[in-house]
Design a protein around this motif. Structure first.
Motif, PDB file in Angstrom:
ATOM      1  N   UNK A 221       0.819  -1.206   0.000  1.00 59.44           N
ATOM      2  CA  UNK A 221       0.000   0.000   0.000  1.00 59.44           C
ATOM      3  C   UNK A 221       0.857   1.261   0.000  1.00 59.44           C
ATOM      4  N   UNK A 222       2.055   1.210   0.593  1.00 57.56           N
ATOM      5  CA  UNK A 222       2.952   2.355   0.500  1.00 57.56           C
ATOM      6  C   UNK A 222       3.336   2.663  -0.933  1.00 57.56           C
ATOM      7  N   UNK A 235       5.629   7.651   5.038  1.00 58.12           N
ATOM      8  CA  UNK A 235       5.044   7.733   6.370  1.00 58.12           C
ATOM      9  C   UNK A 235       3.685   7.038   6.412  1.00 58.12           C
ATOM     10  N   UNK A 236       2.864   7.256   5.396  1.00 60.89           N
ATOM     11  CA  UNK A 236       1.552   6.611   5.350  1.00 60.89           C
ATOM     12  C   UNK A 236       1.683   5.096   5.233  1.00 60.89           C
ATOM     13  N   UNK A 237       2.717   4.627   4.517  1.00 57.79           N
ATOM     14  CA  UNK A 237       2.928   3.188   4.408  1.00 57.79           C
ATOM     15  C   UNK A 237       3.307   2.568   5.740  1.00 57.79           C
ATOM     16  N   UNK A 238       4.165   3.246   6.503  1.00 55.32           N
ATOM     17  CA  UNK A 238       4.542   2.730   7.827  1.00 55.32           C
ATOM     18  C   UNK A 238       3.330   2.715   8.761  1.00 55.32           C
ATOM     19  N   UNK A 239       2.545   3.783   8.739  1.00 55.31           N
ATOM     20  CA  UNK A 239       1.344   3.832   9.582  1.00 55.31           C
ATOM     21  C   UNK A 239       0.372   2.719   9.188  1.00 55.31           C
ATOM     22  N   UNK A 240       0.230   2.485   7.884  1.00 58.77           N
ATOM     23  CA  UNK A 240      -0.650   1.405   7.417  1.00 58.77           C
ATOM     24  C   UNK A 240      -0.155   0.048   7.896  1.00 58.77           C
ATOM     25  N   UNK A 241       1.177  -0.151   7.885  1.00 56.15           N
ATOM     26  CA  UNK A 241       1.726  -1.410   8.382  1.00 56.15           C
ATOM     27  C   UNK A 241       1.414  -1.630   9.850  1.00 56.15           C
ATOM     28  N   UNK A 242       1.557  -0.578  10.653  1.00 56.22           N
ATOM     29  CA  UNK A 242       1.200  -0.688  12.071  1.00 56.22           C
ATOM     30  C   UNK A 242      -0.293  -0.967  12.228  1.00 56.22           C
ATOM     31  N   UNK A 271     -10.170   6.648  -6.646  1.00 50.42           N
ATOM     32  CA  UNK A 271     -10.932   5.436  -6.973  1.00 50.42           C
ATOM     33  C   UNK A 271     -10.004   4.261  -7.244  1.00 50.42           C
ATOM     34  N   UNK A 272      -8.915   4.518  -7.974  1.00 49.12           N
ATOM     35  CA  UNK A 272      -7.969   3.450  -8.266  1.00 49.12           C
ATOM     36  C   UNK A 272      -7.309   2.910  -7.007  1.00 49.12           C
ATOM     37  N   UNK A 273      -6.917   3.806  -6.095  1.00 45.75           N
ATOM     38  CA  UNK A 273      -6.297   3.373  -4.847  1.00 45.75           C
ATOM     39  C   UNK A 273      -7.266   2.565  -4.005  1.00 45.75           C
ATOM     40  N   UNK A 274      -8.510   3.012  -3.923  1.00 43.50           N
ATOM     41  CA  UNK A 274      -9.490   2.289  -3.122  1.00 43.50           C
ATOM     42  C   UNK A 274      -9.761   0.902  -3.708  1.00 43.50           C
ATOM     43  N   UNK A 280      -6.466  -6.052  -2.915  1.00 46.11           N
ATOM     44  CA  UNK A 280      -5.323  -6.582  -2.166  1.00 46.11           C
ATOM     45  C   UNK A 280      -5.759  -7.092  -0.799  1.00 46.11           C
ATOM     46  N   UNK A 281      -6.686  -6.378  -0.157  1.00 45.31           N
ATOM     47  CA  UNK A 281      -7.188  -6.814   1.145  1.00 45.31           C
ATOM     48  C   UNK A 281      -7.947  -8.128   1.017  1.00 45.31           C
ATOM     49  N   UNK A 282      -8.702  -8.286  -0.073  1.00 43.68           N
ATOM     50  CA  UNK A 282      -9.421  -9.548  -0.299  1.00 43.68           C
ATOM     51  C   UNK A 282      -8.439 -10.712  -0.426  1.00 43.68           C
ATOM     52  N   UNK A 283      -7.360 -10.507  -1.184  1.00 48.30           N
ATOM     53  CA  UNK A 283      -6.376 -11.571  -1.345  1.00 48.30           C
ATOM     54  C   UNK A 283      -5.711 -11.915  -0.015  1.00 48.30           C
TER      55      UNK A 283
END
Length: 360
Positions: A221-222, A235-242, A271-274, A280-283
């Motif tokens: 996702x980062x 930074x957003x990728x690290x926060x998402x990992x946590x 829209x593309x990111x969502x 990816x979350x489904x997988x």
């Protein structure tokens, strides 16, 4: 009178738990980390390491494992916050034009445009808005800072006790395991062997699944944030990992970033990111996480999911490990229920029974 030998130890355990209630979390974390890393400890011992050397190496590795990402976040924050400050300065100097989509909002569109024009569009108005907002929140921020300070101090003490207990477990783990096995066989002679087998399997599977998924979510996702043009993607990728360590944390993260892109007028990127995050979350939730967590104790997907959700909602972060273990015990019990044969009557016997009921 026959139950007395069992009741007295249970009452003593309850009294001991009440006495140590403020430190049970530290003891639980030490036990969980010992169970998770015990195969590494045994591998180092087989290579000729002393128990003290192996305990020191594993403890240092765990500290680096937890402190490393935090140092990265602090380093990233120092650079990102400087960029945020420059961005706010530019927006304050030039003013922020009213986005076109705000006027199209139902009911509140006109009021939103008026507020935006007054507080954000005029050069210098953003700084005034920040000063007025922060100034009004000073008493609350002071109280929050005081509470956070005491909480951090208490958590630092609990962490120190957990690490100290973990070091002692590395040194004397075999003796501790002997005492636990003896008590378990006395209290639950029929079920303890199964519990002793399922607990380490479920805990290690959960730890492997959570950490692997968190790293995967943060990296993937980062990169997606960077390609979508989101600000501060590292930074957003690290926060998402946590956040991915907690069920529901990753979808919340990429949804908020998608809304941020939508607010900046980048509807296609949002829209593309969502869509990519949802795919990816489904997988991950359908294949990766259940495979890593449930395969060791043969748990289905829904059992893993509800074990994680129920555990974290009831027991906090510790519930991420306790929930799947309880689900593993439940499914072992269901699989080993004694089968009861179902007797089926023939058609003629069923007809005779129906005739008797009609005659009655």
């Amino acid at each position: 009178m026959s139950y007395l030998p069992l009741i007295l130890p249970l009452l003593f355990i309850v009294a001991l738990a009440l006495m140590l209630k403020h430190f049970l979390v530290s003891l639980a974390w030490a036990g969980l980390l010992a169970v998770i890393t015990w195969p590494l400890h045994e591998a180092l011992l087989r290579r000729g390491w002393t128990r003290a050397a192996s305990a020191s190496a594993l403890l240092g590795g765990l500290i680096l494992l937890f402190a490393g990402p935090s140092l990265f976040v602090l380093n990233a924050l120092s650079g990102e916050l400087a960029a945020v400050e420059r961005f706010i300065g530019r927006q304050n100097t030039a003013g922020i034009p009213v986005p076109g989509w705000i006027s199209q909002l139902p009911v509140i569109g006109g009021h939103a445009v008026e507020w935006w024009s007054k507080h954000l569009e005029v050069p210098g108005s953003l700084a005034a808005l920040i000063r007025s907002t922060v100034g009004g929140m000073v008493p609350q921020l002071s109280a929050a800072a005081s509470a956070v300070g005491s909480t951090l101090l208490a958590n630092a003490l609990y962490m120190f006790l957990a690490l100290l207990t973990l070091f002692i477990l590395y040194l004397h783990g075999n003796a501790v395991r002997h005492y636990v096995d003896s008590a378990g066989m006395r209290l639950l002679p029929a079920h303890y062997p199964v519990l002793a087998r399922l607990f380490p399997l479920s805990v290690r599977g959960t730890a492997l699944g959570l950490c692997s998924v968190a790293v995967l979510e943060g990296v993937v996702l980062g990169v997606a944030y960077y390609l979508a043009g989101a600000p501060f993607p590292a930074l957003l990728g690290v926060i998402t990992g946590y956040m991915a360590l907690i069920p529901g944390g990753a979808p919340l993260s990429f949804t908020l970033v998608s809304l941020l892109l939508l607010g900046k007028g980048q509807a296609t990127a949002a829209l593309g990111l969502f869509c990519w995050g949802a795919f990816e979350l489904f997988l991950v939730d359908k294949f990766v996480r259940p495979k890593l967590i449930g395969s060791r104790v043969e748990l289905p997907f829904l059992a893993v999911l509800f074990g994680l959700l129920g555990g974290v909602s009831t027991l906090g972060v510790l519930g991420l490990f306790i929930g799947p273990f309880m689900m593993a015990v439940l499914f072992w019990w269901l699989r080993n229920l004694p089968s009861t044969p179902v007797l089926k009557r023939s058609g003629s016997e069923q007809d005779k029974a129906d005739d008797h009921r009609e005659a009655a």
